[in-house]
Motif scaffolding. Structure first.
Motif, PDB file in Angstrom:
ATOM      1  N   ASP A  77       0.851  -1.188   0.000  1.00  0.00           N
ATOM      2  CA  ASP A  77       0.000   0.000   0.000  1.00  0.00           C
ATOM      3  C   ASP A  77       0.895   1.249   0.000  1.00  0.00           C
ATOM      4  O   ASP A  77       1.683   1.468   0.915  1.00  0.00           O
ATOM      5  CB  ASP A  77      -0.913   0.002   1.219  1.00  0.00           C
ATOM      6  CG  ASP A  77      -1.931   1.140   1.161  1.00  0.00           C
ATOM      7  OD1 ASP A  77      -1.877   1.952   0.211  1.00  0.00           O
ATOM      8  OD2 ASP A  77      -2.777   1.215   2.070  1.00  0.00           O
ATOM      9  N   VAL A  78       0.771   2.070  -1.054  1.00  0.00           N
ATOM     10  CA  VAL A  78       1.620   3.265  -1.172  1.00  0.00           C
ATOM     11  C   VAL A  78       0.786   4.537  -1.085  1.00  0.00           C
ATOM     12  O   VAL A  78       1.239   5.605  -1.503  1.00  0.00           O
ATOM     13  CB  VAL A  78       2.405   3.236  -2.503  1.00  0.00           C
ATOM     14  CG1 VAL A  78       3.413   2.113  -2.512  1.00  0.00           C
ATOM     15  CG2 VAL A  78       1.452   3.108  -3.689  1.00  0.00           C
ATOM     16  N   THR A  79      -0.423   4.428  -0.557  1.00  0.00           N
ATOM     17  CA  THR A  79      -1.306   5.597  -0.473  1.00  0.00           C
ATOM     18  C   THR A  79      -0.666   6.713   0.343  1.00  0.00           C
ATOM     19  O   THR A  79      -0.812   7.905   0.009  1.00  0.00           O
ATOM     20  CB  THR A  79      -2.656   5.199   0.140  1.00  0.00           C
ATOM     21  OG1 THR A  79      -3.206   4.102  -0.613  1.00  0.00           O
ATOM     22  CG2 THR A  79      -3.619   6.360   0.126  1.00  0.00           C
ATOM     23  N   ALA A  80       0.041   6.364   1.403  1.00  0.00           N
ATOM     24  CA  ALA A  80       0.635   7.364   2.284  1.00  0.00           C
ATOM     25  C   ALA A  80       2.037   7.777   1.844  1.00  0.00           C
ATOM     26  O   ALA A  80       2.670   8.604   2.507  1.00  0.00           O
ATOM     27  CB  ALA A  80       0.676   6.838   3.718  1.00  0.00           C
ATOM     28  N   GLN A  81       2.520   7.209   0.750  1.00  0.00           N
ATOM     29  CA  GLN A  81       3.870   7.521   0.297  1.00  0.00           C
ATOM     30  C   GLN A  81       3.875   8.770  -0.592  1.00  0.00           C
ATOM     31  O   GLN A  81       2.818   9.262  -1.026  1.00  0.00           O
ATOM     32  CB  GLN A  81       4.438   6.342  -0.498  1.00  0.00           C
ATOM     33  CG  GLN A  81       4.686   5.095   0.310  1.00  0.00           C
ATOM     34  CD  GLN A  81       5.962   5.200   1.147  1.00  0.00           C
ATOM     35  OE1 GLN A  81       6.720   6.160   1.034  1.00  0.00           O
ATOM     36  NE2 GLN A  81       6.173   4.217   2.004  1.00  0.00           N
ATOM     37  N   ILE A  82       5.070   9.278  -0.873  1.00  0.00           N
ATOM     38  CA  ILE A  82       5.254  10.344  -1.859  1.00  0.00           C
ATOM     39  C   ILE A  82       5.544   9.670  -3.195  1.00  0.00           C
ATOM     40  O   ILE A  82       6.502   8.906  -3.324  1.00  0.00           O
ATOM     41  CB  ILE A  82       6.407  11.278  -1.466  1.00  0.00           C
ATOM     42  CG1 ILE A  82       6.119  11.942  -0.120  1.00  0.00           C
ATOM     43  CG2 ILE A  82       6.630  12.341  -2.541  1.00  0.00           C
ATOM     44  CD1 ILE A  82       7.259  12.794   0.382  1.00  0.00           C
ATOM     45  N   LEU A  83       4.697   9.923  -4.200  1.00  0.00           N
ATOM     46  CA  LEU A  83       4.830   9.306  -5.514  1.00  0.00           C
ATOM     47  C   LEU A  83       5.087  10.403  -6.540  1.00  0.00           C
ATOM     48  O   LEU A  83       4.389  11.415  -6.562  1.00  0.00           O
ATOM     49  CB  LEU A  83       3.569   8.532  -5.882  1.00  0.00           C
ATOM     50  CG  LEU A  83       3.021   7.572  -4.814  1.00  0.00           C
ATOM     51  CD1 LEU A  83       1.714   6.957  -5.286  1.00  0.00           C
ATOM     52  CD2 LEU A  83       4.052   6.487  -4.507  1.00  0.00           C
ATOM     53  N   GLU A  84       6.072  10.168  -7.399  1.00  0.00           N
ATOM     54  CA  GLU A  84       6.431  11.187  -8.383  1.00  0.00           C
ATOM     55  C   GLU A  84       6.610  10.561  -9.767  1.00  0.00           C
ATOM     56  O   GLU A  84       7.237   9.510  -9.910  1.00  0.00           O
ATOM     57  CB  GLU A  84       7.740  11.893  -7.994  1.00  0.00           C
ATOM     58  CG  GLU A  84       7.633  12.722  -6.729  1.00  0.00           C
ATOM     59  CD  GLU A  84       8.942  13.406  -6.378  1.00  0.00           C
ATOM     60  OE1 GLU A  84       8.940  14.256  -5.475  1.00  0.00           O
ATOM     61  OE2 GLU A  84       9.994  13.080  -7.025  1.00  0.00           O
ATOM     62  N   TRP A  85       6.024  11.228 -10.765  1.00  0.00           N
ATOM     63  CA  TRP A  85       6.284  10.926 -12.178  1.00  0.00           C
ATOM     64  C   TRP A  85       6.963  12.161 -12.760  1.00  0.00           C
ATOM     65  O   TRP A  85       6.419  13.262 -12.703  1.00  0.00           O
ATOM     66  CB  TRP A  85       4.996  10.641 -12.933  1.00  0.00           C
ATOM     67  CG  TRP A  85       4.485   9.243 -12.779  1.00  0.00           C
ATOM     68  CD1 TRP A  85       3.629   8.774 -11.836  1.00  0.00           C
ATOM     69  CD2 TRP A  85       4.804   8.123 -13.609  1.00  0.00           C
ATOM     70  NE1 TRP A  85       3.386   7.436 -12.005  1.00  0.00           N
ATOM     71  CE2 TRP A  85       4.096   7.004 -13.101  1.00  0.00           C
ATOM     72  CE3 TRP A  85       5.609   7.948 -14.732  1.00  0.00           C
ATOM     73  CZ2 TRP A  85       4.182   5.747 -13.677  1.00  0.00           C
ATOM     74  CZ3 TRP A  85       5.689   6.696 -15.316  1.00  0.00           C
ATOM     75  CH2 TRP A  85       4.982   5.607 -14.786  1.00  0.00           C
TER      76      TRP A  85
END
Length: 420
Positions: A77-85
């Motif tokens: 689960d990466v909902t709480a992570q910082i995601l970058e494209w």
């Protein structure tokens, strides 16, 4: 033993040295062991998780929607992570940013606003794929999918193709008397990326052709053309094929060259130039040859008449002579009618050519006017885009600094809570 556990935790996580030091002797063995197991699980999870994506480039057509696959292999689960494209060749480089459970729209590059999105419901299963809507030619490039806190990333290559490619147009370009063949030209427009042009015979064998000429227009689309000399030894059915291997696009056209055409070439005067002037000369020679053959036929008919019998001053004609005279008269009338029709058709062709020239000149003038207006508009848009980009860059930097400090404080707060 308690002291050794404390050293292991401190060694494996040096980034937490800024936290207040806690004396391991003041904690019970159970608490110290729990802290150690907690950090060990985090470390192992971080080591096992991998961000993966496609091994081959993703191909998309202009104006279509496309998905750039990327996910965490452990389905975390990466909902709480910082995601970058991001794209390193852009400024700002951010295509899409997810932080603290929400999209950071203001940090994106202006060209992607309203067109880039994540699958929010899939984040809990580790799916961080990016959807791009209404793909543009400028979207082509290498995208980086990353989770900064996990120090994991993956690169996805996007290839954008145009679906505006036209079918090749084959035309007669000239005559090569030395090789005893005709020169064909093939042209096709509206391609992206740059395609290749091939000439094939009826059996699918490649023909040796001249170099492909490539022209890139202001819309970034390519126009390709090529010439080939078709000889009598080749099959009469010739194919011009234009294809783009990366996108599997293909357009082709066919032409049939009659065998009689080569016979006419072999009996015509020597012509080696393949210019339009020489082509027109060959056509004139062909017409003259037909006229000469017709005249010879008429002369042959006249000479084959039976001699007329003369009795004194009177001429005696047989029924056969009268029939021949009628036939000759009919042939002469038909030839005159055919000549008139040819003259009328030539006049119509000249008139059409004149009108086409006028229309082409008018279109060229309108095209030049539109190009000038387009340049002015692009110049103004560029100035406005530069100003907006500068403001967004400053705003993005400030927001990034604030968010980094906020995330650091939140992380420190959670670690202190877990340790206590």
């Amino acid at each position: 033993m308690i002291f050794r556990l404390h050293l292991i935790v401190s060694h494996n996580f040096p980034q937490r040295r800024m936290l207040p030091q806690i004396d391991a002797l003041s904690l019970s063995p159970v608490k110290v062991f729990s802290i150690f197991i907690f950090h060990l699980l985090i470390y192992l999870n971080k080591a096992e998780s991998q961000v993966v994506g496609p091994h081959q480039p993703v191909i998309a057509l202009v104006d279509d929607d496309v998905i750039l696959p990327c996910h965490v292999e452990s389905a975390e689960d990466v909902t709480a992570q910082i995601l970058e494209w991001t794209r390193s060749d852009l400024n700002p480089r951010f295509v899409h940013v997810w932080r603290s459970g929400q999209d950071l729209v203001n940090t994106r590059n202006p060209s992607y606003r309203g067109r880039a999105s994540l699958f929010i419901n899939e984040l809990k299963r580790g799916n961080i794929s990016l959807k791009l809507s209404r793909v543009k030619l400028s979207d082509e490039g290498t995208y980086e999918c990353s989770i900064p806190l996990m120090e994991k990333k993956y690169f996805v290559n996007l290839v954008v193709a145009s679906d505006a490619a036209t079918s090749p147009v084959i035309s007669l370009s000239g005559i090569d008397k030395n090789r005893g063949g005709v020169v064909l030209q093939c042209e096709s427009a509206g391609w992206y990326p740059e395609p290749e042009l091939l000439w094939l015979d009826a059996e699918g064998n490649l023909l040796s052709a001249g170099p492909t000429e490539t022209l890139r227009g202001p819309d970034d689309l390519y126009t390709v053309s090529s010439r080939v000399t078709v000889e009598k030894r080749h099959s009469n059915n010739i194919t011009c094929r234009v294809q783009q291997r990366n996108t599997n696009q293909r357009r082709e056209s066919h032409i049939h060259v009659p065998e009689d055409f080569f016979n006419i070439l072999s009996s015509s005067p020597s012509v080696t130039d393949t210019s339009p002037v020489s082509l027109a000369l060959c056509i004139i020679l062909l017409i003259l040859s037909v006229v000469v053959l017709v005249r010879r036929k008429r002369k042959h008919i006249k000479t084959n008449r039976r001699p007329k019998d003369h009795i004194g001053d009177f001429q005696v004609s047989t029924d056969e002579d009268r029939e021949k005279e009628q036939l000759n008269t009919k042939l002469e009338n038909e030839l005159q009618d055919e000549k008139k029709r040819n003259v009328e058709q030539e006049a119509k062709l000249n008139e059409l050519e004149k009108k086409n020239t006028e229309i082409l000149n008018q279109l060229q003038q309108e095209k030049e006017t539109l190009e000038e207006l387009k340049k002015q508009l692009e110049s103004k848009n560029q100035e406005l885009s530069d100003s907006i980009s500068e403001l967004n860059r400053e705003k993005s930097m400030r927001e990034s600094e604030i968010n980094t400090i906020r995330d650091q404080l939140e992380s420190n707060k959670q670690e202190v809570h877990f340790i206590i």
